[in-house]
Design a protein around this motif. Structure first.
Motif, PDB file in Angstrom:
ATOM      1  N   GLY A 208       0.805  -1.223   0.039  1.00 10.27           N
ATOM      2  CA  GLY A 208       0.132  -0.022   0.030  1.00 10.27           C
ATOM      3  C   GLY A 208       0.857   1.121  -0.025  1.00 10.27           C
ATOM      4  N   TRP A 209       0.288   2.310  -0.191  1.00 11.91           N
ATOM      5  CA  TRP A 209       0.859   3.775   0.113  1.00 11.91           C
ATOM      6  C   TRP A 209       0.671   4.278   1.088  1.00 11.91           C
ATOM      7  CZ3 TRP A 209      -2.297   1.419  -3.215  1.00 11.91           C
ATOM      8  CH2 TRP A 209      -3.919   1.884  -3.377  1.00 11.91           C
ATOM      9  N   PHE A 210       0.220   3.581   2.033  1.00 11.17           N
ATOM     10  CA  PHE A 210      -0.471   3.902   3.397  1.00 11.17           C
ATOM     11  C   PHE A 210       0.289   3.338   4.503  1.00 11.17           C
ATOM     12  CE2 PHE A 210      -3.251   1.563   0.568  1.00 11.17           C
ATOM     13  CZ  PHE A 210      -3.321   0.222   1.554  1.00 11.17           C
ATOM     14  N   ALA A 398     -10.873   0.252   2.944  1.00 13.21           N
ATOM     15  CA  ALA A 398      -9.783   0.785   1.888  1.00 13.21           C
ATOM     16  C   ALA A 398      -8.382   0.499   2.389  1.00 13.21           C
ATOM     17  CB  ALA A 398      -9.982   2.291   1.444  1.00 13.21           C
ATOM     18  N   HIS A 399      -7.609  -0.194   1.261  1.00 15.46           N
ATOM     19  CA  HIS A 399      -7.915  -0.790   0.142  1.00 15.46           C
ATOM     20  C   HIS A 399      -7.717  -2.400   0.292  1.00 15.46           C
ATOM     21  CE1 HIS A 399      -8.232   3.374  -1.397  1.00 15.46           C
ATOM     22  NE2 HIS A 399      -7.049   3.673  -1.140  1.00 15.46           N
ATOM     23  N   ASN A 400      -8.571  -3.076   1.294  1.00 17.89           N
ATOM     24  CA  ASN A 400      -7.841  -4.254   1.355  1.00 17.89           C
ATOM     25  C   ASN A 400      -9.258  -4.927   2.264  1.00 17.89           C
ATOM     26  OD1 ASN A 400      -6.218  -2.114   3.586  1.00 17.89           O
ATOM     27  ND2 ASN A 400      -7.572  -3.789   4.540  1.00 17.89           N
ATOM     28  N   GLY A 453     -11.198  -3.155  -6.872  1.00 15.77           N
ATOM     29  CA  GLY A 453     -10.056  -2.585  -6.823  1.00 15.77           C
ATOM     30  C   GLY A 453     -10.251  -0.906  -6.692  1.00 15.77           C
ATOM     31  N   ASN A 454      -9.050  -0.376  -6.701  1.00 14.18           N
ATOM     32  CA  ASN A 454      -9.092   1.146  -6.617  1.00 14.18           C
ATOM     33  C   ASN A 454      -7.959   1.908  -7.439  1.00 14.18           C
ATOM     34  OD1 ASN A 454      -9.521   3.680  -4.751  1.00 14.18           O
ATOM     35  ND2 ASN A 454      -7.379   3.551  -4.834  1.00 14.18           N
ATOM     36  N   GLU A 455      -8.338   2.890  -8.340  1.00 14.54           N
ATOM     37  CA  GLU A 455      -7.552   3.573  -9.017  1.00 14.54           C
ATOM     38  C   GLU A 455      -6.270   2.745  -9.478  1.00 14.54           C
ATOM     39  OE1 GLU A 455      -6.379   7.282  -6.783  1.00 14.54           O
ATOM     40  OE2 GLU A 455      -8.371   7.792  -6.618  1.00 14.54           O
ATOM     41  N   GLU A 456      -6.543   1.983 -10.297  1.00 17.52           N
ATOM     42  CA  GLU A 456      -5.553   1.101 -10.806  1.00 17.52           C
ATOM     43  C   GLU A 456      -4.994   1.892 -12.049  1.00 17.52           C
ATOM     44  OE1 GLU A 456      -3.927  -1.834  -9.628  1.00 17.52           O
ATOM     45  OE2 GLU A 456      -4.986  -1.450  -8.028  1.00 17.52           O
ATOM     46  N   TRP A 557      -5.633  19.638  -4.343  1.00 22.14           N
ATOM     47  CA  TRP A 557      -6.292  20.047  -5.766  1.00 22.14           C
ATOM     48  C   TRP A 557      -7.449  19.025  -6.309  1.00 22.14           C
ATOM     49  CZ3 TRP A 557      -6.102  16.664  -9.783  1.00 22.14           C
ATOM     50  CH2 TRP A 557      -5.000  15.903  -9.875  1.00 22.14           C
ATOM     51  N   TRP A 558      -7.433  17.663  -6.124  1.00 20.07           N
ATOM     52  CA  TRP A 558      -8.465  16.819  -6.741  1.00 20.07           C
ATOM     53  C   TRP A 558      -9.622  16.688  -5.719  1.00 20.07           C
ATOM     54  CZ3 TRP A 558      -3.611  15.694  -4.333  1.00 20.07           C
ATOM     55  CH2 TRP A 558      -3.619  14.815  -3.242  1.00 20.07           C
ATOM     56  N   ALA A 559      -9.642  17.032  -4.626  1.00 22.42           N
ATOM     57  CA  ALA A 559     -10.723  16.980  -3.556  1.00 22.42           C
ATOM     58  C   ALA A 559     -11.564  17.994  -3.394  1.00 22.42           C
ATOM     59  CB  ALA A 559      -9.951  16.479  -2.242  1.00 22.42           C
ATOM     60  N   GLN A 602      -3.943  14.099   7.107  1.00 24.97           N
ATOM     61  CA  GLN A 602      -4.885  14.855   7.878  1.00 24.97           C
ATOM     62  C   GLN A 602      -6.388  14.838   7.266  1.00 24.97           C
ATOM     63  OE1 GLN A 602      -3.524  18.347   9.744  1.00 24.97           O
ATOM     64  NE2 GLN A 602      -1.293  17.920   9.267  1.00 24.97           N
ATOM     65  N   PHE A 603      -6.537  14.077   6.519  1.00 25.16           N
ATOM     66  CA  PHE A 603      -8.032  13.449   5.692  1.00 25.16           C
ATOM     67  C   PHE A 603      -9.276  13.264   6.743  1.00 25.16           C
ATOM     68  CE2 PHE A 603      -5.049  12.098   2.385  1.00 25.16           C
ATOM     69  CZ  PHE A 603      -5.417  12.969   1.512  1.00 25.16           C
ATOM     70  N   GLY A 604      -8.843  12.773   7.950  1.00 19.95           N
ATOM     71  CA  GLY A 604      -9.983  12.196   8.715  1.00 19.95           C
ATOM     72  C   GLY A 604     -10.949  13.111   9.224  1.00 19.95           C
TER      73      GLY A 604
HETATM   74  C1  GAL Z   1      -6.938   8.369  -3.338  1.00 21.06           C
HETATM   75  C2  GAL Z   1      -6.544   6.993  -3.105  1.00 21.06           C
HETATM   76  C3  GAL Z   1      -6.645   6.973  -1.791  1.00 21.06           C
HETATM   77  C4  GAL Z   1      -5.690   8.079  -1.222  1.00 21.06           C
HETATM   78  C5  GAL Z   1      -6.315   9.643  -1.524  1.00 21.06           C
HETATM   79  C6  GAL Z   1      -5.687  10.716  -1.134  1.00 21.06           C
HETATM   80  O1  GAL Z   1      -6.428   8.726  -5.018  1.00 21.06           O
HETATM   81  O2  GAL Z   1      -7.508   6.113  -3.669  1.00 21.06           O
HETATM   82  O3  GAL Z   1      -5.901   5.798  -1.185  1.00 21.06           O
HETATM   83  O4  GAL Z   1      -4.565   8.205  -1.456  1.00 21.06           O
HETATM   84  O5  GAL Z   1      -6.157   9.683  -3.018  1.00 21.06           O
HETATM   85  O6  GAL Z   1      -6.364  11.684  -1.344  1.00 21.06           O
END
Ligand code: GAL
Length: 814
Positions: A208-210, A398-400, A453-456, A557-559, A602-604
């Motif tokens: 993971g990236w977490f 997420a993601h498992n 899956g997620n964003e593959e 930016w994406w959120a 700090q998304f929580g």
């Molecule tokens: C998404 C991803 C999440 C997390 C998030 C951060 O693209 O699915 O795992 O990385 O962005 O904003």
């Protein structure tokens, strides 16, 4: 890995296994006492030591020479039953060794994040000394076990692991998240000798990236059953709900792993949510050849079933019993299930039991302050409670795949769940992971969707479509009752988007409308929404200190903000709902600051301890619209800012909100639906109050008061009665002399527990490098938390701090 039954089970390996029609189930030596039909024992106590991924001398002889696998039974010193592990640490599983490692920055390398992804824990390729974990535990085996099938059920180990018994390699598993099973019976000593399980877990590489943790971070069970038995995950229950009630289809696998045919009977007992037996079938006769496995189907009809729902999560149990022809019990397995109907509709969203239910969801990783990925069962429940308090009814794992303990909590507490695959591929290993997950999880009524899956990177490609079409075939085979989804962040019109049943949007909530008009027949939802970043209790951005203000304004930016996505989804019935990224802050992927000292995201909506940030009250207002609430921010301690304007917000769902400062009204405003109210208030210390009105009636209030200096620390516990071995969650708040919270307090708090153990601490500060495995912690903005394992009663939990009056509470251990 195995897919539910193994080659050994199929061919039947034990010459000692007898036909069930004979009188004895077990051969000599004669059992001291008749074995139980099935024994299940949770292996919680282990000894642990770090190995070494690069230096063989420090890896207990593993890989000492090129003959590591030359002879069975001698691959590593630490796997031998005679190995002396008395110098190893005693640990309790669930256990995550990574959470106790120091923070460190890996060497700078091109394309390397230096460890940010995993929360800057000193683990991985750059830290071979911390990346291998060895575990040992003895197991109890008696002469009565001879001839039985004995296996281990692992719910999840991070990561690549070898399982040994008595020196023999008996299993290997490479996924950090999928459950797996290991057969032991050939390798055991049934005559009183030691029997030792050893696990070598290699967390060098991540998935993971977490933050992912390391080690045996989920439960392990030892199971002993007759050669004729119901294999793991061998009962599948599906229900069809209609106007006449519900028909429950029960499919039970029965395996004869002995080398002679058997005659047996299957008796099924249905137990209702109140614990009463409601049906017992006429036992069904089965004749199984040697090594044969068969599925026995049985239908039961309920005229007035107690449906499983969010409000009333009623759980039935089916007890499957295998009987010999003389009625002796051979095996018994209990499986919980819920009777409910689910469907996704492209125009009206998600339906539970025929009624539309908006998915008010959060996506979460498996990580909590103090314990990392090794989350005790009671803490899983507490986390569900925290989210339900906000009105959330759905969780995306997420993601498992999640821990079984979390699914059990969701079943019992009425939280809907999306189970997600970790590895989105269709190679045999990935398919096996999917298959094991679905077989494990398909009886849980809380599970409403399989996320493939997620964003593959291949999400929008033809290859991605092929891979996921293949996976979807497996889903249909294993569970025709649930739909599939995939969390996509682009290319929705192509690739996987054209394969899965329910389209998942990650962010870009404002593009769902156009997608829906292009694909009106496909259900759609937000698999990741919002992603507001906020530091709990902070109200001014301070990039130098890696602090983000907790107003609903900051996001990458994406959120979007909470308000931006929810105002879109709330008013569109065709959008099944949304899953906020994330419910809880999590270690790793530190955002928006990706360098030390930031170690968590700090998304929580809540921090890593589960303390609510202000956005919690935005969601609570609009996700629990029938309960009037107002919530005021910020706190009211701004010394030196007298006379300067402060940005004051109210979240809430009262029709109107009046603001008062020190008793003086600052006016009354109408609360716009699904939004918030704002004022600019010249600061004067004292008392600022929001008063919520419906018409002329006061329906809610919230107050912030300027506090004096820290004077006391107050403890609150999640419950006062706990079972021995369970954890309780102890929260500490710093108060002034008049009992008012001190919102900026950072006193060092010391937790202690007589009759218990403080297993970890946290404070929700995303920039804290204090250790988690400790009993003291600085408060962060007035709060800290300890996770305490109850040993035996009476338990007294205390929190103290220099210069503050302490607080203690008792727990009754049962
Ligand atoms: C998404 C991803 C999440 C997390 C998030 C951060 O693209 O699915 O795992 O990385 O962005 O904003």
């Amino acid at each position: 890995m195995n897919d539910g039954f193994t080659r050994r089970e199929m061919i039947g390996a034990s010459a000692l296994a007898l036909s069930l029609s004979s009188t004895a189930l077990h051969a000599a030596p004669a059992p001291a006492a008749a074995p139980q039909p099935r024994r299940r024992e949770r292996l919680e106590r282990w000894r642990f030591h770090l190995g070494h991924a690069a230096e063989i001398d420090k890896d207990f002889g593993f890989g000492r020479d090129q003959r590591t696998f030359a002879k069975a039974g001698v691959s590593a010193d630490a796997a031998s039953p005679k190995f002396d592990e008395s110098g190893w640490a005693e640990v309790l599983v669930p256990h995550d060794w990574a959470v106790a490692l120091p923070f460190a920055q890996g060497p700078a390398r091109k394309d390397s994040d230096r460890g940010a992804a995993h929360g800057f824990k000193a683990i991985g390729r750059d830290f071979p000394e911390n990346s291998i974990g060895w575990y040992r535990t003895p197991i109890r085996v008696t002469p009565a076990d001879r001839g039985r099938r004995i296996w281990l059920e692992f719910d999840g180990v991070f990561r690549d692991c070898l399982v040994f018994v008595n020196g023999y390699v008996v299993g290997r598993n490479e996924s950090g998240y999928a459950p797996f099973r290991v057969d032991l019976d050939d390798f055991l000593d049934y005559d009183g000798g030691p029997n030792v399980i050893t696990v070598r877990a290699d967390a060098t590489l991540g998935e993971g990236w977490f933050y992912e943790g390391a080690g045996i971070y989920r439960h392990v069970d030892l199971v002993s059953a007759s050669p004729v038995h119901i294999p793991q995950w061998g009962t599948v229950v599906r229900s069809d709900v209609d106007a006449s009630g519900a028909t429950v289809h029960i499919a039970t696998d029965v395996l004869n792993s002995a080398d002679a045919p058997v005659d047996a009977q299957l008796r099924l007992t249905l137990i209702n949510p109140g614990g009463q037996t409601v049906t017992v079938n006429e036992p069904i006769a089965i004749n199984l050849g040697a090594g044969e496995q068969r599925t026995v189907d049985y239908d039961a009809h309920f005229a007035a079933p107690q449906l499983w729902s969010i409000e009333a999560p009623s759980l039935y149990t089916v007890r499957a019993e295998l009987l010999a022809m003389d009625k002796r019990l051979i095996d018994t397995v209990e499986t919980r299930f819920g009777i409910r109907s689910i469907r996704f509709d492209s125009q009206h969203g998600f339906f539970l039991n025929g009624k539309p239910v908006k998915l008010l969801g959060t996506a979460n990783h498996q990580d909590h302050a103090g314990v990392g990925a090794g989350i005790p069962d009671a803490l899983h429940r507490w986390r569900v409670t925290q989210l339900q308090g906000m009105g959330s009814n759905a969780w995306r794992s997420a993601h498992n795949p999640p821990a079984t303990a979390l699914l059990d909590a969701c079943d019992e507490m009425g939280m809907l769940m999306i189970v997600e695959q970790r590895y989105n591929s269709s190679d045999p290993e990935a398919v096996s992971q999917l298959e094991r997950t679905i077989r494990r999880d398909r009886n849980h009524p809380s599970v409403i969707l399989w996320s493939l899956g997620n964003e593959e990177p291949h999400q929008a490609t033809e290859r991605g479509a092929r891979i996921n079409a293949e996976l979807q075939q497996h889903v249909r085979r294993l569970d025709p009752t649930r739909s599939t989804t995939f969390a996509m962040d682009q290319g929705w019109d192509k690739g996987v988007g054209r394969v899965v049943d329910v389209l998942g949007f990650n962010y870009r909530t404002n593009q769902i409308e156009a997608y829906h008009s292009r694909h009106p027949d496909q259900p759609v939802m937000g698999t990741e929404t919002a992603s507001t970043v906020a530091t709990r209790g902070e109200y001014a951005n301070d990039p130098a200190r890696h602090i983000v203000r907790a107003y609903d304004t900051e996001h990458p930016w994406w959120a979007t903000t909470a308000e931006e996505w929810w105002t879109i989804v709330a008013d569109r019935p065709y959008i099944a709902g949304g899953f906020v990224w994330t419910g809880f802050d999590y270690r790793g992927e530190p955002t928006p600051f990706d360098t030390l000292p930031s170690i968590s995201s700090q998304f929580g909506i809540l921090d890593t301890c589960g303390f609510p940030k202000d956005n919690y009250f935005y969601y609570r207002a609009w996700w629990r619209p029938d309960e009037p609430r107002v919530h005021l921010l910020p706190h009211w301690n701004w010394p030196g800012r007298e006379g300067n304007p402060i940005e004051v917000w109210a979240h809430g769902n009262a029709e109107e909100v009046e603001l008062r400062l020190n008793g003086r009204s600052l006016g009354r405003k109408t609360m716009p639906r699904n939004r918030h109210l704002e004022w600019r208030v010249p600061y004067a210390p004292g008392r600022i109050e929001a008063i919520g009105y419906n018409g002329s009636r006061v329906v809610a209030r919230d107050v912030r008061q300027t506090s004096g200096p820290a004077h006391a620390v107050r403890l609150t516990l999640d419950r006062r009665v706990a079972r021995t071995g369970e954890v309780v969650i102890a929260n500490a708040a710093v108060l002034d002399a008049r009992g008012r919270p001190v919102p900026t307090a950072d006193n060092l708090l010391r937790f202690s527990a007589s009759g218990g153990i403080v297993i970890g601490v946290g404070n929700g500060n995303p920039n804290s490098l204090e250790p988690d495995v400790a009993s003291e912690r600085h408060a962060f903005n007035g709060l800290a938390q300890a996770i305490i394992r109850v040993a035996r009663g009476p338990v007294q939990i205390s929190v103290a701090s220099d210069g503050l009056s302490a607080s203690r509470m008792r727990i009754v251990a049962v």
